[in-house]
Design an enzyme around this catalytic site. Structure first.
Site, PDB file in Angstrom:
ATOM      1  N   TYR A  18     -10.433   0.088  11.188  1.00 23.06           N
ATOM      2  CA  TYR A  18     -11.703   0.441  10.525  1.00 23.06           C
ATOM      3  C   TYR A  18     -12.088  -0.482   9.377  1.00 23.06           C
ATOM      4  O   TYR A  18     -13.131  -0.320   8.790  1.00 23.06           O
ATOM      5  CB  TYR A  18     -11.687   1.895  10.048  1.00 23.06           C
ATOM      6  CG  TYR A  18     -10.492   2.301   9.200  1.00 23.06           C
ATOM      7  CD1 TYR A  18     -10.419   1.966   7.851  1.00 23.06           C
ATOM      8  CD2 TYR A  18      -9.444   3.039   9.753  1.00 23.06           C
ATOM      9  CE1 TYR A  18      -9.332   2.346   7.085  1.00 23.06           C
ATOM     10  CE2 TYR A  18      -8.354   3.427   8.988  1.00 23.06           C
ATOM     11  CZ  TYR A  18      -8.300   3.073   7.650  1.00 23.06           C
ATOM     12  OH  TYR A  18      -7.217   3.444   6.902  1.00 23.06           O
ATOM     13  N   LYS A  19     -11.241  -1.451   9.038  1.00 26.35           N
ATOM     14  CA  LYS A  19     -11.570  -2.341   7.925  1.00 26.35           C
ATOM     15  C   LYS A  19     -12.379  -3.521   8.471  1.00 26.35           C
ATOM     16  O   LYS A  19     -13.497  -3.336   8.905  1.00 26.35           O
ATOM     17  CB  LYS A  19     -10.288  -2.752   7.202  1.00 26.35           C
ATOM     18  CG  LYS A  19      -9.676  -1.550   6.463  1.00 26.35           C
ATOM     19  CD  LYS A  19      -8.303  -1.796   5.893  1.00 26.35           C
ATOM     20  CE  LYS A  19      -7.837  -0.544   5.144  1.00 26.35           C
ATOM     21  NZ  LYS A  19      -6.396  -0.509   4.913  1.00 26.35           N
ATOM     22  N   ASP A  69       2.302  -5.721   7.869  1.00 23.82           N
ATOM     23  CA  ASP A  69       1.105  -4.885   7.920  1.00 23.82           C
ATOM     24  C   ASP A  69      -0.100  -5.813   7.743  1.00 23.82           C
ATOM     25  O   ASP A  69      -0.208  -6.515   6.726  1.00 23.82           O
ATOM     26  CB  ASP A  69       1.171  -3.830   6.811  1.00 23.82           C
ATOM     27  CG  ASP A  69       0.025  -2.819   6.910  1.00 23.82           C
ATOM     28  OD1 ASP A  69      -1.051  -3.201   7.403  1.00 23.82           O
ATOM     29  OD2 ASP A  69       0.223  -1.671   6.476  1.00 23.82           O
ATOM     30  N   ARG A  98     -12.887  -3.840  -7.047  1.00 24.88           N
ATOM     31  CA  ARG A  98     -12.491  -4.673  -5.914  1.00 24.88           C
ATOM     32  C   ARG A  98     -13.696  -4.954  -5.011  1.00 24.88           C
ATOM     33  O   ARG A  98     -14.511  -4.058  -4.768  1.00 24.88           O
ATOM     34  CB  ARG A  98     -11.428  -3.889  -5.133  1.00 24.88           C
ATOM     35  CG  ARG A  98     -10.838  -4.584  -3.950  1.00 24.88           C
ATOM     36  CD  ARG A  98      -9.740  -3.727  -3.354  1.00 24.88           C
ATOM     37  NE  ARG A  98     -10.299  -2.650  -2.526  1.00 24.88           N
ATOM     38  CZ  ARG A  98      -9.635  -2.050  -1.535  1.00 24.88           C
ATOM     39  NH1 ARG A  98      -8.406  -2.396  -1.256  1.00 24.88           N
ATOM     40  NH2 ARG A  98     -10.201  -1.098  -0.839  1.00 24.88           N
ATOM     41  N   PHE A 101       0.858  -1.186   0.000  1.00 29.68           N
ATOM     42  CA  PHE A 101       0.000   0.000   0.000  1.00 29.68           C
ATOM     43  C   PHE A 101       0.897   1.241   0.000  1.00 29.68           C
ATOM     44  O   PHE A 101       1.875   1.300   0.746  1.00 29.68           O
ATOM     45  CB  PHE A 101      -0.870  -0.044   1.260  1.00 29.68           C
ATOM     46  CG  PHE A 101      -1.990   0.950   1.270  1.00 29.68           C
ATOM     47  CD1 PHE A 101      -3.127   0.735   0.499  1.00 29.68           C
ATOM     48  CD2 PHE A 101      -1.916   2.082   2.047  1.00 29.68           C
ATOM     49  CE1 PHE A 101      -4.171   1.650   0.517  1.00 29.68           C
ATOM     50  CE2 PHE A 101      -2.962   2.997   2.071  1.00 29.68           C
ATOM     51  CZ  PHE A 101      -4.090   2.782   1.304  1.00 29.68           C
TER      52      PHE A 101
HETATM   53  C1  LIG Z   1      -5.735   0.711   4.708  1.00 33.69           C
HETATM   54  C2  LIG Z   1      -4.269   0.553   4.813  1.00 33.69           C
HETATM   55  C3  LIG Z   1      -3.498   1.465   5.539  1.00 33.69           C
HETATM   56  C4  LIG Z   1      -4.166   2.684   6.110  1.00 33.69           C
HETATM   57  O1  LIG Z   1      -3.330   3.489   6.825  1.00 33.69           O
HETATM   58  P1  LIG Z   1      -3.943   4.718   7.639  1.00 33.69           P
HETATM   59  O2  LIG Z   1      -2.823   5.261   8.373  1.00 33.69           O
HETATM   60  O3  LIG Z   1      -5.065   4.192   8.461  1.00 33.69           O
HETATM   61  O4  LIG Z   1      -4.519   5.689   6.645  1.00 33.69           O
HETATM   62  C5  LIG Z   1      -2.148   1.216   5.675  1.00 33.69           C
HETATM   63  N1  LIG Z   1      -1.577   0.125   5.113  1.00 33.69           N
HETATM   64  C6  LIG Z   1      -2.297  -0.759   4.393  1.00 33.69           C
HETATM   65  C7  LIG Z   1      -1.643  -1.956   3.804  1.00 33.69           C
HETATM   66  C8  LIG Z   1      -3.658  -0.563   4.207  1.00 33.69           C
HETATM   67  O5  LIG Z   1      -4.367  -1.426   3.486  1.00 33.69           O
END
Ligand SMILES: *Cc1c(COP(=O)(O)O)cnc(C)c1O
Length: 409
Positions: free
Chosen positions: A219-220, A194, A368, A126
C-alpha cells in the site's frame, strides 16, 4: 525562492516521467507527499475492482476461482512485484500483511540456525518488525538491537539472523543491503530484508545481493490501496529446504486433496496460508499495471532530485524555525523520503494538511515527506516548501485544533 521555482520549472520541462501523472487520480490542488504511507489511487483500479465485484463475485460466484484465475493471483502478482525488486520469477508471493509475512520468514530463518537464536536488528527499524521478532523469539532467543551504523560490527558469532529494513521509516536512511548481506553470508548469518519503503521507491537487487528472505508492503509506493496485501520473497535455492510454521491449507502441496496431514507445496507456494482476499488482490494487480515499462533507474534519479530540491527550499528558512534535517543530505544514503526534526511537529503537520499539503508526523518530533516520482512534479515540491514557510512564519499551527491528536498520525 524564485530561483528554486525556476529550477523546478526547468526540471519539470525535462522530466522523462511527467507522462505518468495522468494515470493516477489525485484530488485537485492537493500536494501529496505521503505516498510512502498510502500511495494514491491508480486510475484503472476502480473499474477493475467494480468488475471483480459485479461480474466476478456477482455472476461467476464460486466458478470465479477457476474461471477468473483467482487462485493464481498470489503468484502472478508476486511475479510482477519480483521485477521491481530484482527477484527471479517464482520467488515472490503476494499475501497477508508485512507483519505476518515477517513472522513467517523469521520462523523459517530461525529454524536454519538452531544453535544461534539471536536476531540482530537496528533501533531505526519499524516497531512492528521488532514486535514480531519479540513474539516469535519468546523466551527461546534474544533480539539484539543496535544503532544503524553499528550493525556490521554487531554481527558476532552468536547472531543467527539479521533482520533489517532497507530504508528507515523515520529518517529515510538507506542501509547497505549488498555490503551487509555479503558480510552476513560470510559469517553464516541468515538475512531478512524489509522492503516496505524500497519497493517502487528505488531499484532493489535481491538476487544480486544474495538476500535469503525479504518482505514488503503493497500500500505504500506500490499504490495497492489501504491495507493492500503484502509480499514475501525467499531465495530460490532455499525454497524447498525451509518452511514457515504458520502452515495452512493454501500452502499444502494439494489443498483440495483435504489430506489431514500437512505436506508443503513445492517452492514459494508453501509460504501461503489461507484463502487470498480477492478484491484486494485485484486492486493490487491493477495498480501494478502502472509499473509496466517504468525504468526504476529513472524513478530513483527523479526521487533524489525531488528530495534534493525540497531540502534546498527548506534550507532557506530552516534555521529561523529550528528545523533540523533528520535524513541524510547525501542522496546515496537516502531512500525516497526526507524528514526534519521540528518543534511542535505534530501541529505543524496538521496545519500543512489543512493547507492541502499532506505529509505525516512520526514520534517524537519528526515531520516526514515522501517523494513518489510517478505522480509528483518539481513545482509542487517548491510550492509545498513555500506553504510550510508561511505556516511557520505566521505560526498558523499554534491553534488548538492542530494540537488534538488523531488516532492515525
Ligand atoms: C509500513 C511498514 C510495515 C507495515 O506492516 P503491516 O503489517 O502492513 O502493518 C512493516 N514494516 C515496515 C518497515 C514498514 O515501514
Amino acid at each position: 525562492m524564485d530561483d528554486l521555482k525556476q529550477r523546478a520549472a526547468d526540471l519539470d520541462a525535462a522530466d522523462p516521467l511527467s507522462g505518468w501523472r495522468g494515470r493516477f487520480i489525485i484530488p485537485d490542488g492537493l500536494i501529496y507527499l505521503d505516498g510512502n504511507s498510502l500511495g494514491v489511487l491508480p486510475g484503472n483500479v476502480p473499474a477493475r475492482v467494480a468488475d471483480a465485484v459485479a461480474r466476478g463475485w456477482g455472476e461467476q460466484l464460486i466458478r470465479g476461482w477457476n474461471a477468473e484465475g483467482w487462485m493464481d493471483l498470489p503468484r502472478r502478482i508476486g511475479d510482477r512485484i519480483a521485477r521491481l525488486i530484482g527477484a527471479a520469477e517464482g520467488s515472490v508471493i503476494c499475501a497477508d500483511s508485512t507483519s505476518i509475512n515477517l513472522a513467517k520468514v523469521l520462523q523459517a530463518a530461525l529454524a536454519m540456525v538452531p544453535e544461534r537464536q539471536v536476531v540482530l536488528s537496528d533501533t531505526g527499524n519499524f516497531p512492528t518488525d521488532l514486535y514480531v521478532a519479540q513474539g516469535q523469539l519468546g523466551q527461546a532467543g534474544t533480539l539484539k538491537v543496535v544503532a544503524p551504523e553499528d550493525v556490521a560490527a554487531a554481527m558476532t558469532p552468536e547472531v543467527g539472523v539479521l533482520m533489517l529494513t532497507e530504508v528507515d521509516y523515520r529518517s529515510g536512511r538507506l542501509q547497505d543491503m549488498h555490503g551487509l548481506t555479503d558480510r552476513a553470508r560470510d559469517l553464516g548469518i541468515v538475512t531478512i530484508w524489509d522492503l516496505a519503503h524500497s519497493a517502487g521507491a528505488l531499484p532493489v537487487d535481491l538476487a544480486g545481493a544474495g538476500a535469503d528472505f525479504a518482505v514488503g508492503c503493497g500500500y505504500k509506493y506500490l499504490s495497492g490501496g489501504p491495507g493492500a496485501p503484502a509480499f514475501l520473497y525467499v531465495r530460490p535455492e532455499l525454497q524447498n529446504r525451509v518452511s514457515s510454521r504458520l502452515t495452512g491449507w493454501m500452502g499444502h502441496a494439494a489443498p483440495f486433496a483435504f489430506d489431514p496431514d500437512y505436506h508443503p507445496a513445492e517452492g514459494i507456494d508453501r509460504f501461503r496460508v489461507g484463502t487470498p482476499p480477492i478484491l484486494s488482490m485485484v486492486a493490487m494487480d491493477a495498480a501494478l499495471d502502472v509499473w509496466d515499462g517504468v525504468d526504476m533507474q529513472a524513478v530513483r534519479a527523479k526521487s533524489l532530485s525531488l528530495g534534493d530540491l525540497f531540502i534546498a527550499c527548506i534550507d532557506r528558512f530552516a534555521s529561523a524555525y529550528d528545523l533540523h534535517l533528520a535524513s541524510p543530505r547525501d542522496g546515496n544514503h537516502r531512500g525516497s523520503q526526507v524528514s526534519w526534526h521540528c518543534p511542535d511537529g505534530y501541529a505543524v503537520m496538521q496545519a500543512l494538511i489543512d493547507r492541502g499539503v499532506i505529509g505525516d508526523f512520526r514520534e517524537p518530533d519528526v515531520i516526514r515527506f515522501g517523494f513518489t516520482p510517478l505522480y509528483l512534479s518539481y513545482a509542487e515540491v517548491v510550492k509545498a516548501a513555500a506553504i510550510l514557510q508561511d505556516i511557520l512564519r505566521r505560526r498558523t499551527w499554534d491553534q488548538p485544533q492542530f494540537h488534538a491528536r488523531a488516532r492515525v498520525t
